[in-house]
Design a protein around this motif. Sequence first.
Motif, mmCIF file in Angstrom:
data_model
loop_
_atom_site.group_PDB
_atom_site.id
_atom_site.type_symbol
_atom_site.label_atom_id
_atom_site.label_comp_id
_atom_site.label_asym_id
_atom_site.label_seq_id
_atom_site.Cartn_x
_atom_site.Cartn_y
_atom_site.Cartn_z
ATOM 1 N N ARG A 16 0.866 -1.180 0.000
ATOM 2 C CA ARG A 16 0.000 0.000 0.000
ATOM 3 C C ARG A 16 0.901 1.228 0.000
ATOM 4 O O ARG A 16 1.822 1.331 0.808
ATOM 5 N N ALA A 17 0.662 2.145 -0.935
ATOM 6 C CA ALA A 17 1.562 3.291 -1.067
ATOM 7 C C ALA A 17 0.833 4.460 -1.686
ATOM 8 O O ALA A 17 -0.158 4.299 -2.401
ATOM 9 N N ALA A 18 1.354 5.640 -1.400
ATOM 10 C CA ALA A 18 0.928 6.861 -2.083
ATOM 11 C C ALA A 18 2.079 7.323 -2.959
ATOM 12 O O ALA A 18 3.249 7.153 -2.613
ATOM 13 N N VAL A 19 1.742 7.899 -4.100
ATOM 14 C CA VAL A 19 2.756 8.423 -5.010
ATOM 15 C C VAL A 19 2.611 9.942 -5.029
ATOM 16 O O VAL A 19 1.560 10.471 -5.401
ATOM 17 N N VAL A 20 3.669 10.622 -4.597
ATOM 18 C CA VAL A 20 3.650 12.079 -4.485
ATOM 19 C C VAL A 20 4.816 12.651 -5.282
ATOM 20 O O VAL A 20 5.599 11.911 -5.875
ATOM 21 N N GLU A 21 4.933 13.969 -5.290
ATOM 22 C CA GLU A 21 6.038 14.616 -5.992
ATOM 23 C C GLU A 21 7.198 14.837 -5.037
ATOM 24 O O GLU A 21 7.014 15.339 -3.924
ATOM 25 N N HIS A 22 8.387 14.457 -5.493
ATOM 26 C CA HIS A 22 9.570 14.649 -4.661
ATOM 27 C C HIS A 22 9.786 16.159 -4.467
ATOM 28 O O HIS A 22 9.809 16.924 -5.438
ATOM 29 N N PRO A 23 9.936 16.606 -3.220
ATOM 30 C CA PRO A 23 10.035 18.063 -2.980
ATOM 31 C C PRO A 23 11.301 18.697 -3.536
ATOM 32 O O PRO A 23 11.337 19.912 -3.737
ATOM 33 N N LEU A 24 12.343 17.911 -3.808
ATOM 34 C CA LEU A 24 13.598 18.473 -4.307
ATOM 35 C C LEU A 24 13.751 18.330 -5.820
ATOM 36 O O LEU A 24 14.297 19.217 -6.479
ATOM 37 N N THR A 25 13.298 17.204 -6.368
ATOM 38 C CA THR A 25 13.563 16.915 -7.784
ATOM 39 C C THR A 25 12.330 16.958 -8.663
ATOM 40 O O THR A 25 12.456 17.038 -9.889
ATOM 41 N N GLY A 26 11.153 16.837 -8.067
ATOM 42 C CA GLY A 26 9.927 16.754 -8.860
ATOM 43 C C GLY A 26 9.642 15.376 -9.413
ATOM 44 O O GLY A 26 8.620 15.174 -10.085
ATOM 45 N N ASP A 27 10.516 14.397 -9.141
ATOM 46 C CA ASP A 27 10.273 13.024 -9.589
ATOM 47 C C ASP A 27 9.143 12.395 -8.781
ATOM 48 O O ASP A 27 8.842 12.844 -7.661
ATOM 49 N N PRO A 28 8.505 11.354 -9.315
ATOM 50 C CA PRO A 28 7.554 10.607 -8.478
ATOM 51 C C PRO A 28 8.264 10.033 -7.253
ATOM 52 O O PRO A 28 9.372 9.510 -7.362
#
Length: 268
Positions: free
Chosen positions: A235-247
């Motif tokens: 179980r996981a959430a996919v968010v935006e990396h705060p430094l790179t913008g990658d998933p």
Amino acid sequence: MRITIDDVTVTLSGRDILSGIHLIAAEGEIAGLVGPNGSGKSTLLRTVYRHLKPRAGRVMLADRDVRAMTAPEAARHIAALPQERGSDFEFTVREVVAMGRSPYKRAFAGDDDLDREAVAAALRQVGLPEYGHRGFAALSGGERQRVLLARAFAQQPDVLVLDEPTNHLDVQHQVELLALLREQRRTTLISLHDLNAAASLCDRLHVLHQGAVVASGTPREVLTPELLATVFGVRAAVVEHPLTGDPLIAFDHHTPASLMGRAAAGSA
């Protein structure tokens, strides 16, 4: 050079490990293979670098079947870093890296200036320029990993095939390795267990499950909560990396996806 895996089936001990695999790594693209243990990632990579022969289908380097090449010719184009890596070489680091030059040399030929420069450049690339005289067997696991990657670089290949290259590396050297692979912009097929590293590094991901490709696309397209639950059982959430913008995948370490499924069934 482009790598095309065209309808490849691999059978071992009477069982199909891979079935009807089709994927492409475009020239200069970093293509990642992800999937649970036993999904066929290593088998597919071994087929690309000719360690295994497919029962059906073919692996094409540009417009040529790799099985039609001689072993030295294939090695001039494709360099591999497999998971099974010797750790007891009674050689110096420089001698191990120099093994990458063998596809360019006649039997028993010594090193020339081009060989020596290729070895020195490869050691600089992996951050070990002063390690040439050291014994390979005395190195740490992470240092050995970087030496074997330098051996692959010394081959000066068109295509890199890397099976879990971040194993045994600490966080700093993992980050440095991924940055180095990005800078290379060489056609690369790489398997990774770390999905966040795969999302950061790869141009495209191919998800293997039970010997088949079940999803292909950019990391953002492929790494969805639904796929992570179905294929990886998490179980996981996919968010935006705060430094790179990658998933960035945020895993629920408290509740496996399988328990969520049972809980939902129980409440129905």
